[in-house]
Design a protein around this motif. Structure first.
Motif, PDB file in Angstrom:
ATOM      1  N   ILE B 235      32.988  43.835  37.255  1.00 48.28           N
ATOM      2  CA  ILE B 235      32.491  42.885  36.268  1.00 48.28           C
ATOM      3  C   ILE B 235      33.269  43.005  34.969  1.00 48.28           C
ATOM      4  O   ILE B 235      33.696  42.015  34.387  1.00 48.28           O
ATOM      5  CB  ILE B 235      30.991  43.128  36.003  1.00 48.28           C
ATOM      6  N   THR B 236      33.464  44.233  34.518  1.00 44.90           N
ATOM      7  CA  THR B 236      34.161  44.423  33.250  1.00 44.90           C
ATOM      8  C   THR B 236      35.594  43.916  33.339  1.00 44.90           C
ATOM      9  O   THR B 236      36.159  43.444  32.361  1.00 44.90           O
ATOM     10  CB  THR B 236      34.144  45.901  32.853  1.00 44.90           C
ATOM     11  N   LYS B 237      36.153  43.995  34.528  1.00 43.50           N
ATOM     12  CA  LYS B 237      37.499  43.462  34.735  1.00 43.50           C
ATOM     13  C   LYS B 237      37.554  41.982  34.438  1.00 43.50           C
ATOM     14  O   LYS B 237      38.596  41.423  34.162  1.00 43.50           O
ATOM     15  CB  LYS B 237      37.899  43.656  36.201  1.00 43.50           C
ATOM     16  N   ILE B 250      30.852  33.097  36.358  1.00 43.50           N
ATOM     17  CA  ILE B 250      31.058  34.003  37.488  1.00 43.50           C
ATOM     18  C   ILE B 250      30.612  35.413  37.114  1.00 43.50           C
ATOM     19  O   ILE B 250      30.021  36.125  37.929  1.00 43.50           O
ATOM     20  CB  ILE B 250      32.544  34.029  37.911  1.00 43.50           C
ATOM     21  N   ILE B 251      30.899  35.793  35.871  1.00 39.80           N
ATOM     22  CA  ILE B 251      30.473  37.116  35.424  1.00 39.80           C
ATOM     23  C   ILE B 251      28.972  37.251  35.537  1.00 39.80           C
ATOM     24  O   ILE B 251      28.444  38.240  36.043  1.00 39.80           O
ATOM     25  CB  ILE B 251      30.915  37.360  33.972  1.00 39.80           C
TER      26      ILE B 251
ATOM     27  N   PHE C  38      51.444  52.206  39.020  1.00 35.71           N
ATOM     28  CA  PHE C  38      51.611  51.278  37.925  1.00 35.71           C
ATOM     29  C   PHE C  38      50.228  50.962  37.362  1.00 35.71           C
ATOM     30  O   PHE C  38      49.417  50.373  38.060  1.00 35.71           O
ATOM     31  CB  PHE C  38      52.310  50.025  38.466  1.00 35.71           C
ATOM     32  N   TRP C  39      49.962  51.375  36.148  1.00 30.58           N
ATOM     33  CA  TRP C  39      48.652  51.147  35.539  1.00 30.58           C
ATOM     34  C   TRP C  39      48.744  50.018  34.531  1.00 30.58           C
ATOM     35  O   TRP C  39      49.617  50.025  33.659  1.00 30.58           O
ATOM     36  CB  TRP C  39      48.156  52.413  34.844  1.00 30.58           C
ATOM     37  N   HIS C  40      47.807  49.079  34.637  1.00 25.88           N
ATOM     38  CA  HIS C  40      47.855  47.962  33.695  1.00 25.88           C
ATOM     39  C   HIS C  40      46.492  47.713  33.080  1.00 25.88           C
ATOM     40  O   HIS C  40      45.489  48.230  33.554  1.00 25.88           O
ATOM     41  CB  HIS C  40      48.366  46.699  34.406  1.00 25.88           C
ATOM     42  N   GLY C  41      46.478  46.892  32.018  1.00 31.74           N
ATOM     43  CA  GLY C  41      45.234  46.637  31.302  1.00 31.74           C
ATOM     44  C   GLY C  41      44.881  45.160  31.281  1.00 31.74           C
ATOM     45  O   GLY C  41      44.200  44.690  30.367  1.00 31.74           O
ATOM     46  N   LEU C  42      45.323  44.410  32.286  1.00 29.29           N
ATOM     47  CA  LEU C  42      45.033  42.980  32.307  1.00 29.29           C
ATOM     48  C   LEU C  42      43.794  42.696  33.148  1.00 29.29           C
ATOM     49  O   LEU C  42      43.729  43.057  34.311  1.00 29.29           O
ATOM     50  CB  LEU C  42      46.217  42.204  32.901  1.00 29.29           C
ATOM     51  N   THR C  43      42.831  42.020  32.498  1.00 37.82           N
ATOM     52  CA  THR C  43      41.635  41.653  33.251  1.00 37.82           C
ATOM     53  C   THR C  43      41.936  40.425  34.104  1.00 37.82           C
ATOM     54  O   THR C  43      42.997  39.841  34.023  1.00 37.82           O
ATOM     55  CB  THR C  43      40.485  41.344  32.292  1.00 37.82           C
ATOM     56  N   ARG C  44      40.949  40.044  34.878  1.00 34.84           N
ATOM     57  CA  ARG C  44      41.140  38.894  35.745  1.00 34.84           C
ATOM     58  C   ARG C  44      41.091  37.627  34.944  1.00 34.84           C
ATOM     59  O   ARG C  44      40.377  37.571  33.949  1.00 34.84           O
ATOM     60  CB  ARG C  44      40.059  38.883  36.801  1.00 34.84           C
ATOM     61  N   PRO C  45      41.758  36.569  35.329  1.00 36.09           N
ATOM     62  CA  PRO C  45      42.584  36.432  36.508  1.00 36.09           C
ATOM     63  C   PRO C  45      44.028  36.894  36.300  1.00 36.09           C
ATOM     64  O   PRO C  45      44.792  36.968  37.253  1.00 36.09           O
ATOM     65  CB  PRO C  45      42.576  34.921  36.760  1.00 36.09           C
ATOM     66  N   LEU C  46      44.402  37.214  35.053  1.00 33.87           N
ATOM     67  CA  LEU C  46      45.790  37.598  34.816  1.00 33.87           C
ATOM     68  C   LEU C  46      46.164  38.852  35.577  1.00 33.87           C
ATOM     69  O   LEU C  46      47.265  38.968  36.112  1.00 33.87           O
ATOM     70  CB  LEU C  46      46.027  37.816  33.319  1.00 33.87           C
ATOM     71  N   GLY C  47      45.251  39.804  35.622  1.00 36.45           N
ATOM     72  CA  GLY C  47      45.521  41.054  36.315  1.00 36.45           C
ATOM     73  C   GLY C  47      45.799  40.812  37.786  1.00 36.45           C
ATOM     74  O   GLY C  47      46.657  41.452  38.393  1.00 36.45           O
ATOM     75  N   ASP C  48      45.045  39.879  38.369  1.00 42.90           N
ATOM     76  CA  ASP C  48      45.275  39.550  39.781  1.00 42.90           C
ATOM     77  C   ASP C  48      46.673  39.001  39.977  1.00 42.90           C
ATOM     78  O   ASP C  48      47.367  39.334  40.941  1.00 42.90           O
ATOM     79  CB  ASP C  48      44.264  38.501  40.255  1.00 42.90           C
ATOM     80  N   LEU C  49      47.103  38.123  39.049  1.00 49.02           N
ATOM     81  CA  LEU C  49      48.439  37.549  39.171  1.00 49.02           C
ATOM     82  C   LEU C  49      49.508  38.623  39.036  1.00 49.02           C
ATOM     83  O   LEU C  49      50.512  38.615  39.748  1.00 49.02           O
ATOM     84  CB  LEU C  49      48.636  36.464  38.106  1.00 49.02           C
ATOM     85  N   LEU C  50      49.277  39.564  38.139  1.00 48.76           N
ATOM     86  CA  LEU C  50      50.228  40.660  37.968  1.00 48.76           C
ATOM     87  C   LEU C  50      50.302  41.498  39.232  1.00 48.76           C
ATOM     88  O   LEU C  50      51.381  41.860  39.706  1.00 48.76           O
ATOM     89  CB  LEU C  50      49.802  41.534  36.782  1.00 48.76           C
ATOM     90  N   GLU C  51      49.135  41.776  39.796  1.00 47.21           N
ATOM     91  CA  GLU C  51      49.118  42.592  41.010  1.00 47.21           C
ATOM     92  C   GLU C  51      49.778  41.858  42.167  1.00 47.21           C
ATOM     93  O   GLU C  51      50.372  42.474  43.059  1.00 47.21           O
ATOM     94  CB  GLU C  51      47.683  43.002  41.336  1.00 47.21           C
ATOM     95  N   LYS C  52      49.694  40.527  42.128  1.00 47.69           N
ATOM     96  CA  LYS C  52      50.358  39.769  43.193  1.00 47.69           C
ATOM     97  C   LYS C  52      51.866  39.914  43.074  1.00 47.69           C
ATOM     98  O   LYS C  52      52.572  39.992  44.073  1.00 47.69           O
ATOM     99  CB  LYS C  52      49.966  38.288  43.076  1.00 47.69           C
ATOM    100  N   LYS C  71      43.262  49.755  34.738  1.00 44.10           N
ATOM    101  CA  LYS C  71      42.705  50.993  34.195  1.00 44.10           C
ATOM    102  C   LYS C  71      41.841  50.747  32.973  1.00 44.10           C
ATOM    103  O   LYS C  71      41.584  51.664  32.198  1.00 44.10           O
ATOM    104  CB  LYS C  71      43.849  51.944  33.797  1.00 44.10           C
ATOM    105  N   GLY C  72      41.362  49.537  32.794  1.00 42.83           N
ATOM    106  CA  GLY C  72      40.524  49.272  31.635  1.00 42.83           C
ATOM    107  C   GLY C  72      41.299  48.489  30.592  1.00 42.83           C
ATOM    108  O   GLY C  72      42.428  48.078  30.814  1.00 42.83           O
ATOM    109  N   THR C  73      40.682  48.297  29.430  1.00 46.32           N
ATOM    110  CA  THR C  73      41.367  47.591  28.356  1.00 46.32           C
ATOM    111  C   THR C  73      42.571  48.414  27.919  1.00 46.32           C
ATOM    112  O   THR C  73      42.710  49.569  28.307  1.00 46.32           O
ATOM    113  CB  THR C  73      40.430  47.440  27.151  1.00 46.32           C
TER     114      THR C  73
END
Lengths: 293, 282, 452
Positions: B235-237, B250-251, C38-52, C71-73
């Motif tokens: 969720i925090t993500k 969605i959250i 590789f540790w990143h601080g991007l939340t979704r949906p950007l983090g998902d795109l980065l992981e892709k 890994k968080g903010t």
């Protein structure tokens, strides 16, 4: 503080305590010792250059005028949070404890807020109270109240007090309820027969029987207000506006994690640790006379 | 019973007010999960549910599948979190109840010292000691393991405190009776103490389960594989802080889904709060 | 009851022992590949795109595997990286926000500079592919690339065309100077075309950092800190005081609303509350989704009397990738990191990232590719950020900032601004106070990093 009748075994108690002590030693005291050691060091975050500086960090902290105003703020904040959270929890538990229709439903509903993830709860409060897009925030502004916790320090403080207290009420409610439920019916009925009604019954009979729970909750609430309210403040006001909501724990976190001043943060934690230990010790002392076991 | 019947309306009023105030944010989450994100962001969210409930919940549940290949599905996170929360709650209760038993029912040197040792753990927040704690866990080779995830969290001072409080109220007659019967302390523990601790255990189980369920900071630090993510990390993500857009609907839907197991625990444990089961009726 | 209790206890203890002794939950890593954390601080949906992107890299070759984890903010990711480094298992790559640059750069020994990485790994790499402003931000004073740029954004002006229309303003003309912005906000409030005229997100990044850059005035001495740790703030200059006073005046007349710290102000534009906002170019995705009005993106405003001709380039925000050292690193792993970095800087990956996320395309070739794809013609205004970043050669004042403890300095600036906006101090007092407190922060950083 000690039961009158106990068992005589010598070795058994140590065995019983062993698991908790073991975990506490390894995963608390050992790291905590290192964290405290950091309070007498000055170093960069990665630990590449470190210097032993005696009590410089402590002196800096205690000299800082912002620190002192933070102390004042924390006292006000904590007192308010503890008061609201405990009185609401108790009041609701008392009402819910009676034999009324829908009692179970009320009880369930009042326990739910505790299950909300803290990050989400903070976000919800933000959403509800935001001056421009929150349902209550807008309502207040439309009703003529100049509600803007982004720029008004006292409003910001009010908001974080309410949000912090809110989170804790469910917790207090659950334990007060459990405490009330374990008071034997026979005692209540006996007192009712004796003519004790309403308030009288509460203060003379119930409250004293509830005192172990109350004491426990007081201790826990103090710790909550001093330590665990960080998340709420971080999400809602970030310590602002202009440091209006920067409590001691927020300073600890912001100096340690956000600004990476590990030495100063550790020094502040040590001070806070000592303060809370003192507070708690006083509470325990006080309890010896007042709490009925 | 006459005295109680008279004030029927009082409790209802107070309780309804309480529900209103304390449940309101939860209610708003429910409402929020049924609208689209634009409505929420514009602040137009009404007090009534909106039309998007089905699609929001479906998206929340399925998040992780689809073209966003690398996210853990909600079902996986929930299972993970469930295991963690259950083990943490039962572990904490077990360890604490025997510690409290030792402190309350025995007299031995360093008794109060040990109690304070346990108790003081509450007063140094985890954020402050997180770096050295990580180092210890790492040295023990427990990074990215269930053990590393759970064991550091398992020593609960609050549970020990409340059990101790409760044990101090146990009538002396019960202990004496047990001694007279020739029962040892452990026998007393199993047969007498545990049954009467029921309401306390139930209350603590609720609290500790939810504590374990909502764990965020420690799992985040300790785990490096998505299979260990807790639901709160998930969720925090989603709650962005800056450049990212936040799918509030969605959250909230995910948060409500995430609340279901804790609520289930609450509802189940409530039975144990009911007076009738308490056996110390005289 | 006795038997049940025992059973429960036994079950719990059994579970304990199994878990403690059992194998860790190390995910099944591909056999034989070198693992890169590789540790990143991007939340979704950007983090998902980065992981892709990481997943695509893994699929494109068989020697290395990049494992991307959230890994968080950014602050939490930083703490995680520090904790891991101190325990000897730092990740290979960590993503860090731009204000943490000074901290990362000062961590010599913990961080391996990018140019060194490429050289040692024997992987050819040309840093000139990056836009000048981007490159300079993450380079040392002698021009060598130290951090790997990736997700950068820059502030622009957003305006609500419908509100402009309603106020009788030309909806297709973005106010270009602060005077024009104020005039527009006044018209909007007078016609009540929107509840609020102007607001801003990231007040320090926009009203101070970018402001200084575009007006070609220093934010701090020593070339904004690039040239030494003994730098001092200069944001109490007459121009800065003038600008803060300007905002305070606007607030008093009801045309400016302080939106809060960091990204809090973002919420006020797509909701229609404020008709004009200076915010990140990356706000676009949110505006598209939430706004129910026609909107435009324009250049960040300047003072017409101060800037003659073209303003200088703006500064970037966002984050970059940093390489961390560890006693257990192998040369092959470093090579893998270099290969991954080379992959992500190819035009195709950069252009796609830009179009998917709203971050700025940071290489020349990516810009060309995006242009060729017709993206900018189909979405007018989306090339403003790029144009703004490249419209001049960066000067010492517009190459970015290299200030230690920048996050803390930002908080100081915001706190003093808030006091000023609440009427508790004048603009000059606020900025003098800021400089004094900010310099203390800088000195602390200097002490902590030179062992003094």
């Amino acid at each position: 503080m000690q039961r009158r009748v106990v068992f005589d075994n010598r070795v058994l108690p140590y065995l019983l305590l062993a698991p908790q002590l073991a975990v506490t030693l390894v995963f608390f005291f050992w790291p905590a010792g290192q964290a405290v050691y950091q309070s007498v060091m000055r170093q960069d975050p990665f630990g590449l250059s470190a210097r032993f500086v005696w009590f410089e960090n402590f002196a800096e902290v205690l000299r800082d005028p912002f620190y002192l105003s933070s102390v004042r703020l924390t006292v006000v904040f904590s007192a308010a949070v503890i008061f609201f959270a405990m009185s609401s929890g108790l009041g609701l538990a008392l009402m819910a404890d009676r034999q009324i229709r829908g009692g179970a439903l009320y009880k369930t509903l009042l326990m739910w807020p505790y299950a909300v993830a803290p990050a989400v709860a903070a976000a919800l409060w933000f959403f509800i109270f935001h001056p421009a897009i929150g349902i209550v925030g807008r309502g207040l502004n439309n009703a003529g109240v100049r509600w803007d916790f982004v720029l008004n320090g006292s409003q910001a403080m009010l908001l974080v007090i309410l949000a912090s207290a809110w989170k804790q009420v469910s917790y207090n409610f659950i334990f007060f309820l459990a405490g009330l439920q374990s008071i034997p019916r026979s005692v209540l009925e006996a007192s009712a027969v004796d003519g004790a009604a309403g308030g009288h019954q509460f203060w003379r009979i119930i409250f004293p029987l509830l005192s172990p729970t109350t004491f426990f909750l007081l201790v826990v609430n103090v710790i909550y207000a001093f330590f665990e309210t960080f998340g709420v403040i971080h999400s809602l006001t970030g310590g602002g506006p202009g440091k209006a909501t920067e409590t001691l724990i927020f300073k600890v976190y912001s100096d340690g994690v956000l600004n990476l001043h590990l030495g100063s943060s550790a020094a502040q934690s040590v001070v806070l640790l000592l303060v809370v230990i003192l507070l708690t010790a006083v509470q325990f002392r006080y309890a010896e006379q007042r709490v009925h076991y | 019973m006459g005295a109680l019947r008279r004030v029927h309306w009082g409790p209802h009023l107070v309780l309804m007010l309480g529900v209103l105030v304390f449940v309101f944010p939860v209610y708003m989450a429910l409402i929020g999960s049924t609208h689209d994100v634009g409505t929420i962001a514009r602040g137009d969210m009404p007090l009534r549910p909106g039309p998007h409930a089905v699609e929001n919940y479906r998206q929340a549940w399925a998040s992780g599948r689809g073209e966003r290949v690398n996210a853990a599905p909600v079902s996986r996170m929930m299972t993970n979190t469930l295991i963690m929360a259950l083990v943490i709650a039962t572990g904490k209760i077990t360890i604490s109840i025997i510690s409290a038993f030792a402190v309350a029912f025995f007299r031995f040197p360093l008794r109060m010292f040990f109690f304070w040792m346990i108790f003081v753990t509450l007063m140094l927040p985890v954020e402050v000691r997180i770096i050295p704690t990580y180092a210890v866990v790492s040295d023990l080779g427990m990074i990215n393991t269930y053990a590393g995830l759970i064991i550091p969290l398992i020593a609960s001072a609050t549970a020990t405190l409340i059990f101790r409080q409760f044990f101090l109220t146990v009538p002396d007659e019960l202990v004496e009776a047990a001694k007279i019967d020739g029962a040892g302390p452990m026998r007393f523990f199993w047969s007498i103490l545990l049954p009467i601790s029921r309401t306390t255990i139930a209350a603590l189980f609720v609290i500790l389960f939810i504590y374990g369920w909502n764990q965020y900071l420690w799992p985040l630090l300790i785990t490096t594989s998505r299979s260990m993510e807790t639901i709160v990390i998930g969720i925090t993500k989603m709650i962005g802080t800056g450049d990212a857009q936040t799918d509030w609907q969605i959250i909230m839907a995910t948060a409500l889904l995430a609340m279901l197991p804790p609520v289930l625990v609450i509802v189940t444990m409530q039975r144990w709060f009911v007076k009738g089961l308490v056996e110390t009726e005289k | 009851m006795r038997h049940r209790g025992t059973a429960v206890l036994l079950a719990v203890l059994l579970a304990f022992v199994t878990l403690a002794a059992g194998p860790g939950l190390v995910p099944s890593r591909a056999q034989g590949r070198a693992q890169i954390e590789f540790w990143h601080g991007l939340t979704r949906p950007l983090g998902d795109l980065l992981e892709k992107i990481a997943a695509d890299f893994n699929a494109s070759q068989g020697t290395y595997q990049v494992n991307a984890t959230f890994k968080g903010t950014y602050p939490q990711t930083m703490v995680a990286a520090i904790a891991a480094f101190r325990s000897g298992n730092a990740p290979h790559i960590v993503q860090m926000f731009e204000v943490g640059t000074a901290t990362m750069m000062s961590a010599k020994g913990a961080v391996k500079p990018v140019y060194q990485l490429f050289k040692e790994a024997g992987v050819p790499f040309d840093a000139s592919i990056y836009l000048p402003g981007v490159r300079s931000y993450y380079s040392s004073a002698d021009g060598k690339l130290v951090g790997m740029p990736f997700n950068s954004s820059t502030p622009v002006l957003w305006w609500n065309k419908d509100a402009f229309r309603k106020a009788g303003l030309d909806p297709n003309k973005a106010p270009a100077t602060w005077e024009e912005v104020r005039a527009a906000a006044q018209r909007i409030r007078a016609a009540n075309a929107a509840p609020c005229g102007l607001t801003t997100a990231w007040p320090t990044w926009t009203q101070f950092e970018t402001f200084s850059s575009m007006h070609d005035v220093p934010f701090a001495t020593k070339a904004n800190g690039f040239e030494g740790l003994d730098t001092e703030l200069m944001i109490n200059s007459p121009l800065h005081v003038r600008h803060l006073q300007f905002l305070m005046d606007m607030q008093k007349e009801g045309t400016f609303k302080y939106g809060g710290r960091d990204s809090a102000g973002d919420a006020l534009f797509p909701s229609g509350e404020c008709a004009i906002i200076t915010a990140s170019s990356a706000l676009r995705a949110r505006v598209l989704r939430e706004a129910k009005f026609e909107f435009g993106m324009g250049y960040f405003p300047v003072y017409g009397d101060v800037v003659k001709g073209t303003p200088k380039n703006s500064v970037i925000g966002g984050a970059a990738f940093w390489v961390m050292t560890s006693p257990r690193r192998t040369a092959q792993e470093y090579k893998g990191v270099a290969e991954f970095f080379r992959y992500i800087s190819t035009p195709e990956v950069m252009a796609k990232w830009h179009i998917d996320t709203g971050y700025v395309p940071i290489t020349h070739t990516a810009v060309t590719l995006a242009q060729a794809s017709g993206y900018y013609t189909q979405n007018p205004g989306t090339d403003i950020p790029i144009k703004q970043l490249t419209r001049s050669r960066p000067t010492k004042n517009s190459s970015g900032l290299r200030l230690g403890n920048m996050p803390e300095i930002r908080v100081v600036i915001q706190e003093e601004m808030e006091r000023a906006f609440q009427g508790q101090q004048t603009a000059k007092q606020a900025l003098d106070s800021t400089v004094r407190r900010g310099n203390e922060v800088l000195r602390r950083f200097q002490r902590e990093n030179t062992g003094q």
